[in-house]
Design an enzyme around this catalytic site. Structure first.
Site, PDB file in Angstrom:
ATOM      1  N   CYS A 245      -7.381  -3.235   4.494  1.00 10.20           N
ATOM      2  CA  CYS A 245      -8.352  -4.503   3.871  1.00 10.20           C
ATOM      3  C   CYS A 245      -9.409  -3.652   3.257  1.00 10.20           C
ATOM      4  O   CYS A 245      -9.830  -2.003   3.715  1.00 10.20           O
ATOM      5  CB  CYS A 245      -8.470  -5.844   4.372  1.00 10.20           C
ATOM      6  N   ARG A 246     -10.335  -4.418   3.549  1.00 11.38           N
ATOM      7  CA  ARG A 246     -11.859  -3.820   3.159  1.00 11.38           C
ATOM      8  C   ARG A 246     -12.034  -3.482   4.641  1.00 11.38           C
ATOM      9  O   ARG A 246     -13.302  -2.026   4.648  1.00 11.38           O
ATOM     10  CB  ARG A 246     -12.411  -5.109   2.685  1.00 11.38           C
TER      11      ARG A 246
END
Length: 350
Positions: free
Chosen positions: A87-88
């Protein structure tokens, strides 16, 4: 004590997740090596907007914050595969990895997420099109760009190949003006979602080779017309024009037998089957040794999901991309083919 020691270890490569114990974490280098291995699926669990801003090449997108995350994941991911998830920053992906692992998936989470990936100088894809890369027999790379519907862009050895390039379908558009000119353009048939004369002209130079069915060549006034069963070798690429037609009662008028083409391209030993608009026709039993297959799925014009699964079992490609699927739900196809050893990849060929 054992759990405490495991959590404190920061060895190179993979480590067990603290407090989870059911998936592994990987630093950037280990993650980068992992996703090149056979049997590994790269999964991006961010939003579609974040994905479009930059993602790892070939990553599948399933938004972890959506209520149907697990439903989609179970339909699209095979438990025989290792799921490399990011993800981020690593938080959402850790949560997703835990959820997936609890369902029996083997998961590896990218520590630090795509922020750490970028900081390490690793490449991301910054457009909205998903890209899948394959190696040919001599070690060269073939890249497939998922544009939309039946539109596929292929890169190989500095050459540009466009399949059924169409710039606009409904409210969806492709800006072909930002893409390189084509060395080869293949058109399967004359329907407006496959044949777009203005886009062909935009992509063409005097050196571009156009390969079409007979009707499209007549309409365009140029190009090499190929018929079902015909084979050509064009600059080292073997091209086989294969049948594509409807068989079901009440559908045969959409794509009559003998008019339209599918194509098998053999690119430096990599065999790619682009089916065009077709149902699961008997001629598919003669199609062998396919590395990558693109099969359409939008009843009543092409195949139902049941027909596509039957076709895939007949052809047995190593990798399958359902495409041309419109509003048809194709997310159940991977689970239906899990026992066949076919790597099914759902991309945005809507």
């Amino acid at each position: 004590m054992k759990k405490l020691i495991t959590c404190l270890l920061t060895a190179l490569g993979l480590t067990t997740a603290c407090g989870q114990g059911n998936f592994e974490n990987a630093d950037v280098e280990a993650f980068a090596k992992l996703i090149t291995e056979k049997g590994v699926v790269t999964l991006d669990v961010r939003s579609a907007e974040e994905y479009a801003e930059g993602h790892i090449a070939g990553a599948l997108l399933i938004d972890q914050n959506q209520d149907d995350f697990m439903e989609k994941a179970k339909a699209m991911l095979q438990k025989e595969k290792t799921i490399a998830v990011y993800c981020r920053s690593g938080r959402r992906s850790a949560n997703a990895a835990g959820l997936l692992a609890a369902e029996g998936y083997k998961c590896v989470n990218l520590k630090g997420g795509i922020r750490a990936w970028k900081e390490a100088g690793k490449a991301v894809i910054t457009d909205a099109y998903e890209v899948d890369a394959f190696q040919t027999k001599s070690g060269k790379t073939v890249r497939f760009h998922a544009l939309m519907h039946s539109c596929i862009r292929i890169e190989f050895d500095g050459k540009e190949i466009e399949i059924d390039p169409v710039a606009k379908l409904g409210n969806r558009t492709i800006d072909y003006g930002t893409m390189p000119k084509a060395d080869y353009i293949f058109v399967t048939h004359e329907h407006g979602d496959h044949y777009d004369a203005s886009t062909i002209r935009l992509l063409s130079t005097e050196k571009t080779q156009l390969i079409m069915n007979k009707r499209c060549a007549e309409m365009f006034g140029a190009g090499k017309a190929m018929s079902n069963g015909q084979t050509e070798v064009i600059d080292g690429i073997k091209v086989e024009a294969v049948p594509a037609y409807n068989t079901s009662e009440g559908r045969t008028q959409f794509h009559p037998k003998g008019r339209d083409n599918g194509y098998i391209l053999t690119i430096d030993g990599l065999r790619v089957y682009i089916a065009g608009d077709t149902e699961d026709i008997p001629e598919m039993s003669a199609i062998k040794d396919i590395d990558v297959a693109f099969l359409p799925c939008n009843q009543p014009y092409t195949m139902t999901t049941e027909q596509l699964v039957k076709a895939a079992k007949t052809i047995k490609p190593k990798v399958l991309f359902p495409y041309h699927y419109g509003q048809t739900d194709v997310t159940t196809i991977p689970s239906q083919l899990a026992s066949e050893g076919i790597d099914v990849r759902i991309r945005h060929y809507e």
